[in-house]
Design a protein around this motif. Sequence first.
Motif, PDB file in Angstrom:
ATOM      1  N   ASN A   3      -2.084   0.852   7.843  1.00  0.00           N
ATOM      2  CA  ASN A   3      -2.614   0.969   6.480  1.00  0.00           C
ATOM      3  C   ASN A   3      -3.737  -0.023   6.197  1.00  0.00           C
TER       4      ASN A   3
ATOM      5  N   THR B  69       0.831  -1.209   0.000  1.00  0.00           N
ATOM      6  CA  THR B  69       0.000   0.000   0.000  1.00  0.00           C
ATOM      7  C   THR B  69       0.866   1.259   0.000  1.00  0.00           C
ATOM      8  N   GLU B  70       2.170   1.103   0.185  1.00  0.00           N
ATOM      9  CA  GLU B  70       3.062   2.259   0.227  1.00  0.00           C
ATOM     10  C   GLU B  70       3.902   2.358  -1.049  1.00  0.00           C
TER      11      GLU B  70
ATOM     12  N   SER C  87      -6.567   0.337   3.738  1.00  0.00           N
ATOM     13  CA  SER C  87      -6.273   0.266   2.307  1.00  0.00           C
ATOM     14  C   SER C  87      -6.079  -1.168   1.816  1.00  0.00           C
TER      15      SER C  87
END
Length: 286
Positions: A94, A50-51, A97
């Motif tokens: 996160n 997600t990053e 997400s």
Amino acid sequence: MVAGPVELPRLGARSADTHAHLDMLDDPAGALERAALAGTMFVVTVDDPTEDPGGSLGDLRNWSDECLARLVHWDIPHPEAPEVRVIVGVHPHNAKSYTPDVRRIMVEQAGHPAVTGIGETGLDFHYDHSSREDQARAFRDHIALAHELGLPAAVHLREAHDEGFAILEEVGLPAAGCVLHCFTEGPETARRFLDLGCHLSFAGPLTFRRADAIREALAVTPLDRVLFETDCPFMAPEPYRGRANEPAWVTLTVAAAAEVKGIPAAVLSLAALENAKRLFGGAAGG
């Protein structure tokens, strides 16, 4: 904390850093170079899709090649870059997400020979950057995915150990193993997770002056369940507390842990390295 450099302990055996964020360091190749000089020859780094999906996987070869080139430049005898493995997962911050598309990315990443674990996953009720419901949903599915893929899981729990224990008990530990990374609780919590079948990984806070409870947890952890990590660039050990951490500094934590255990640092470091390779060794990465 000190103003200048400190000579790192020579453990008498190679060491492993089982939880790092190399992609967050200013110079990952330089950190691996210094790790090699310190004897930290096995490093597990985290990739959160997600990053920066696949960021670490795409950079691994360049980091290792540059590390080796620097060692050769300095005429280091028998130069060797540390082995680097990758775990893939969505941090609890996160979890909101975490979608089916992200899960598909993780499954694809798991096909890479350097990927040898799922994580970090878990619950973080200190910040609650994602809702607790989203965190629990993602955590359960990460452990289920570790079961499906035959990979170990690296678990992050902060102010949520009872809830995390319940989920692990409900879903069951992956057959390949489960690690509580950066363990900072006391001996009673340690025994609960050890009895469940987990490994415990100790980081820089073990060296802090007021960390008696963590040291007591280490004391009850069997040699075949103990791991060490930096969680770099976070959690630097004394005397570097407050600075950007790096894999070489895991040697400071291992040296402090050997005093707690009352055994030679070489014995402890080798045992932890063998544990790390059993869990995260996998295939040769690249």
